[in-house]
Structures are given as C-alpha cells and as structure tokens.
Write an enzyme that holds these catalytic residues in place. Structure first.
Site, PDB file in Angstrom:
ATOM      1  N   LYS A 116       0.808  -1.220   0.000  1.00 37.29           N
ATOM      2  CA  LYS A 116       0.000   0.000   0.000  1.00 37.29           C
ATOM      3  C   LYS A 116       0.844   1.275   0.000  1.00 37.29           C
ATOM      4  CE  LYS A 116      -4.288  -1.706   2.055  1.00 37.29           C
ATOM      5  NZ  LYS A 116      -4.045  -3.123   1.893  1.00 37.29           N
ATOM      6  N   GLU A 200      -3.030   6.774   7.835  1.00 39.12           N
ATOM      7  CA  GLU A 200      -3.800   7.657   6.964  1.00 39.12           C
ATOM      8  C   GLU A 200      -4.705   8.570   7.776  1.00 39.12           C
ATOM      9  OE1 GLU A 200      -6.156   5.482   4.182  1.00 39.12           O
ATOM     10  OE2 GLU A 200      -4.481   5.027   2.845  1.00 39.12           O
ATOM     11  N   HIS A 235     -14.345  -3.082   8.432  1.00 40.43           N
ATOM     12  CA  HIS A 235     -13.693  -2.945   7.129  1.00 40.43           C
ATOM     13  C   HIS A 235     -13.954  -4.123   6.201  1.00 40.43           C
ATOM     14  CE1 HIS A 235     -11.720   0.431   9.037  1.00 40.43           C
ATOM     15  NE2 HIS A 235     -11.256  -0.358   9.967  1.00 40.43           N
ATOM     16  N   ARG A 297      -6.938  -8.255  -9.090  1.00 41.21           N
ATOM     17  CA  ARG A 297      -7.639  -9.517  -9.293  1.00 41.21           C
ATOM     18  C   ARG A 297      -9.116  -9.212  -9.518  1.00 41.21           C
ATOM     19  NH1 ARG A 297     -10.337  -9.400  -4.551  1.00 41.21           N
ATOM     20  NH2 ARG A 297      -9.236  -8.663  -2.707  1.00 41.21           N
TER      21      ARG A 297
END
Length: 640
Positions: A116, A200, A235, A297
């Site tokens: 990430k 973040e 999440h 994917r």
C-alpha cells in the site's frame, strides 16, 4: 480461446469460473484439500487434483503443488480467483516460468500495487489523488505515534501488505494508539507474514467507492463504472451496489478517469479494481475522492458490475488471457438499472459476528425456485455440506438487479428474510434489517453506518409468541407421528401427557396443554398452535423455527443438566471455534460491564473479541494468553 483452465481456488469463486468455462467449452480442472474432497467445485469440474491437507498453507497456498497439478492434467492456464495466491507476484511469475498462461495482470503490476505504501507513492507520482498520511520506512512505535499526532486523530492504521480489513484499526485518541498498533501488527503478521503498517488521515464521513477496470495486451484500458461498498463491518464489505447512490456525472467522470490513469500507470492487463475513499460530508464530489489501493484480481463483488453492464467479467478475463482485445470499447459500455449484492456468511451477529461452523443440515430459500429467478445465487456450498474452520465462512452471494435502487433494495430484503439455514448460524436476519433501515433505503450511508447503530441491527430480535408456539406445535406433531421409543419421543410424551409435569390437567375441565422448551438457555412453557412459519427438525432432535431471516433453535426442557453443561445466557464464555487465546483483559473476581472485552481469540487469521454478555462479576477464568483451545471450551464464567 483457451482450451483448458486450472482454477487455483475453492468455493464460490471456483464454481463461478467453472460456470463460464463450461459455457465457452473450456475444460476445467479443480484443486482441493482434504476438507474439500467432496466440495461442489470438485464435483462440477471436469477433473480434480488433491493438493494437500485442510489448512490453506498446506494446500491452496502451495504454489508448487498447484503448478504441478496443472502440468499433470495438461492445463493450459491457471485462474487464481480471489484470495489465496491471486495477488502473489512470485506465484504469477512461477506460473509463467512453467510455460503456463497466468489469467491475471503481469507480476510487475501486482508488485507495484501489492504494498500500500509503495502504491500510494506511485499513484501520487502519476497524478492520482491520494489521502494524506505516513508511508515511511521507520516502523518504530515512537515514530508511528509521532506521525499519528501530526496527522491528527482519529487516524487509520493499515497493514502495508493488507486487504479485506485485516491489520486495520481506527484510533480515536492518542492514549489508544499503542494497543491498536500492536493488535494491527499481530493480525497483519498472521494474515500476510508482514507486520508493517502505514497511517492515513481518517475521513469523518467516508464512502467506499471503487471502479472496475480492465486492460488487455494491446494497450487498451476501460472502466466498467463504479461500485459503492460503504456498508462495512470492521472494514469487511457487507452489501455492495452499482452504481453508487448520489453519484453525479461529474463525480463519476473524475473517479473513473483516475482509475483508468492508475491502471495505465502500471501497464495493467486483466481485471482489476481501484478503490477510493470519498468524503461524503458534502455529497460525492470529484475533488473529495482519494486513491486507497488497487486489488489486482477479480473482486468478490464483481457480479453487481456484470448485472448493470450485461457483461461476463470472467469471460473477459479468459479472452484477454487468450491474447484477444477487450470485447467492448469505453463508449460501448452503458449502465443499465441497479444491482445489489449481499454476502451471506456463516456467522453469529448476536455474538460479535463470530464465525459459525458445522454441517448445513438444512439450507433453503424460496427464491431458488422462482421462474424467472428473482435472485442470482452464487453459492459456495449446498445442503449437506459443512462450514469448516479452515476457510472464509461465506455461504453465498445474493445478487439482485432491478430498474431502480428502491426496487433492488426491496427485492434483496425479501430474499434475506426468507433464508432458511440451520443449525449453522448466518447473518441473513442482520442483512434484512440493514436493507430495511430507512437511512439505507434513502441511500444516506457511509462506512460508519453499522458502527453508529451499535447492536440495533446485529442483535437478534427475541422470539415472538408465534415463533414459540410454532416450535411447540412442531414437537407435538413429531411426537404424534413417531413411535414413542427413544429419548426424544419419551421426552415429548412426558411433556404433553395429562400425567406429565408440563400439562395443566384438571378433571371436568378443558386440557391446557403446554410444552416445556429451552431457547438460548431460557426455559419456556408454551401452548402448541399450528403456524404458517417454516420449521425443520435437526438430527439432534432440536426444532428450528425460521422468521424474518432468523433461525430460532428450540430443544425440549427435560429439567436435567449434564455435569459442566452450560446453557446460553448463563454467563459461560465458550470458545466459538478452535483457536489461540491472544490476550486476556479480564481478571478473576473483577466486575465487568456488558460489552466489555474479556478475551481475544485468534482464529481464521482474524482476531475475535469475546465480550461480557451482561453486567456482572468474573467468577472463574480458565484461559490464559497463548492457550490453544477447542470449539466449545469454557474460557470464563460470569455471574450477574
């Protein structure tokens, strides 16, 4: 077109790939572990190869065995599905080095988007908007805490190698950062073998918007519009839809242009999804949508895109892997109507969504037999199969398509309310309550939708009088239909005979017949009445009544308890599945409040917090950190 494909996966996605291959005349090869020897995907494939023991690390994560199976069966290509090795660049390279075709992006693209922190840096350089945060190499607790303070709380901790919500924690206050960081790192290490994290800025009213992209080997890249996956729990996506509610043409152009730019930046080939976080405090605006990550994917939720575009994305994958150009150009793709998908899981929402494992003795829902069908049912299992602790506990994906969003919501809600599965617990009732919520129906959702409602949607409603009466009626009906032999029949006779202890019997008076039942450990005396509610009887003699997506399991109350037997609701904290105790917050003799964490169990590569079911005192504590426990093990005991 390819002639043969090995599917390096299991369950629902393996069946999904097989379905398209059969339509196109492509031979399919399945792989399976010990636990999946009789699985649906094995039965439906043209050929199947055993690749190892039940744990994924000994089977579906063994790239060498999968490649060997492909060579052994003469497979031309390997389709990775999603999860397992689908985003493993080294495996993709090994497939290609073995002379096989990899149905997916090239390994360099996977690597570019796999971490990430590196992906965000790359996207920023390519001009794709990214969220403010910390992507540094210094992973010390002190540095991360310092950077979190600079970003400002609340802050989001995310595993660098993560996905699916694993290794992700929202931290509200600085004092909670240390514990949240430790938990995120443990979970990331267990799931990905990499405990590095990034930080973040936490968007206050976040919407999860993602864009389906597709590239081919001729340099073409298109998008197939957006999906909204904002309804999440920890999440993990719960309900997905396409298009996104409230998406203006301008905002759609901004986010889809950014997604195509991201795909082109890594020379993307095949199916991919670019995920964005949107600040919805002022509606969806193109300048308030930021790149989060790219999944290299096919996504679990790809069916909603298929439904609104009329395209088969697995067919697109096969054609691109065969060297063909994309089937359609951007201007030929249109949005038609509204699609919605709910993920039906074997889990218990009333117990913190802990996975529920065991045999699916009964599995039925009325829409299965509609003609034409009201719902697309992409299932992993069927009646008689089992949910095991080795893999993700998904039962099926329920997908609907309608002309407008309101109609899609109502249709999917009906499907969830009529679901009948037992004795394994599912989230069907929870899904139905989500779909009935007025704010969800109006499209006013964000990723905090569920968290803001606490237990209002997850808690199972108490059994109604009609549910209890239907259970009693089912027991009496069963007793009358069977010879009175065996423990169950004799128990029913004692419960319904005028000489039994459960019947209000008086001479020259009307018989008041009641049946003694147990539901979640609570004793009931119920008059049996015929009801329109559906019931089924399990192998252990229990009766399950289905109502609005919920399954209420009743047993006869003999008044006896085996030594050490714990009924639900009596304060016994039992292990819901095999696993390892990661930490113990409770202390023997301590007073606790309802919902207060007692222990943390690691199972299925996730950490599950076991909380106090009511206000009380920890009367007994039998588990300690590091213990390996079996399903049903008594971990602690509470007293009111």
């Amino acid at each position: 077109m390819l002639k043969s494909v090995l599917i390096a996966n299991r369950g629902e996605i393996a069946r999904r790939v097989i379905r398209t291959c059969k339509r196109l005349g492509v031979r399919t090869i399945a792989v399976y572990s010990d636990a999946d020897a009789k699985a649906l995907h094995v039965r439906e494939a043209d050929d199947a190869v055993h690749i190892g023991a039940s744990p994924a690390k000994e089977s579906y994560l063994r790239g060498d065995k999968i490649i060997a199976a492909a060579k052994q069966t003469g497979a031309e290509a390997i389709h990775p599905g999603y999860g397992f090795l689908s985003e493993n660049a080294d495996f993709a390279q090994a497939v290609m080095d073995a002379g096989l075709i990899w149905i997916g992006p090239n390994p360099d693209s996977i690597r570019a988007m796999g971490l990430k922190d590196a992906a965000k840096k790359l996207m920023a350089e390519a001009g794709v908007p990214t969220t403010p945060g910390y992507l540094g190499e210094d992973q010390s607790e002190a540095r991360l805490a310092e950077e979190a303070g600079k970003i400002g709380y609340p802050v989001l901790i995310k595993a660098v190698a993560g996905g699916g919500g694993k290794g992700m924690r929202k931290v509200e206050k600085a004092k909670d950062f240390k514990d949240a960081l430790a938990s995120a790192k443990r979970e990331a290490a267990a799931a990905f073998g990499d405990d590095r994290v990034l930080l973040e800025m936490y968007v206050q009213r976040p919407r999860h918007i993602e864009v389906q992209v597709f590239g081919d080997t001729h340099g073409n890249v298109v998008h197939l519009f957006e999906r909204d996956c904002s309804l999440q729990r920890r999440h993990q996506k719960v309900i997905e839809e396409a298009p996104a509610p409230g998406m203006s043409d301008a905002a759609r152009k901004a986010v889809t242009d950014a997604a195509v730019l991201a795909a082109k930046a890594v020379n993307y080939v095949g199916a991919g999804t670019v995920e964005f976080i949107a600040d919805a405090s002022e509606g969806l605006r193109g300048d308030r949508i930021w790149f989060m990550e790219m999944n290299t994917r096919l996504q679990v939720e790809h069916p909603v895109t298929e439904e609104i575009t009329g395209q088969d994305l697995v067919e697109w994958q096969l054609r691109v892997a065969s060297g063909e150009k994309l089937p359609l150009k951007q201007e030929e793709l249109k949005i038609n109507g509204w699609a919605m998908e709910a993920r039906l899981y074997a889990e218990n929402p009333s117990a913190g969504f802990l996975p529920s494992i065991g045999a699916l003795e009964w599995m039925y829902f009325h829409s299965m037999y509609d003609d034409p069908p009201r719902v697309r049912f992409d299932s992993a299992v069927e009646q008689g199969d089992a949910i095991t602790p080795h893999y993700d506990p998904m039962v099926a994906k329920l997908i609907v398509h309608a002309d407008a969003r309101r109609a899609a919501v109502e249709q999917l809600c009906r499907v969830c309310t009529e679901m009948e599965i037992a004795p394994v617990k599912t989230n069907a009732g929870f899904l139905a309550r989500c779909l009935s919520d007025s704010e969800f129906v109006a499209g006013g959702i964000d990723t905090q939708f569920l968290a803001n409602r606490g237990d209002a949607l997850s808690a199972r409603p108490p059994a109604s009088t009609r549910v209890e009466e239907a259970a009693a009626h089912a027991f009496v009906r069963a007793a009358q239909a069977r010879p009175r032999v065996g423990r169950t029949a004799l128990s029913i006779e004692a419960a319904t005979s005028p000489w039994g202890r459960l019947t209000g019997f008086r001479l020259n008076a009307e018989l008041s017949q009641k049946v003694r039942l147990l539901l979640d450990g609570k004793a009931l005396a119920v008059e049996p009445h015929g009801q329109e509610l559906k019931t089924t009887t399990l192998q252990n003699g229990a009766v399950v009544v289905f109502d609005r997506g919920e399954a209420y399991e009743f047993t006869l109350d003999s008044g006896e308890r085996a030594e050490g037997e714990a009924a639900a609701g009596d304060g016994a904290i039992l292990s819901p599945m095999p696993g390892k105790i990661i930490s113990v917050a409770a202390k023997a003799g301590a007073k606790v409040k309802k919902g207060e964490p007692l222990l943390v169990l690691e199972a299925m590569k996730m950490e599950h917090t076991l909380a106090a079911p009511f206000d009380g005192k920890v009367a007994d504590l039998k588990a300690k950190a590091g213990d390996q426990v079996v399903e049903g093990a008594l971990l602690a005991k509470l007293e009111a």
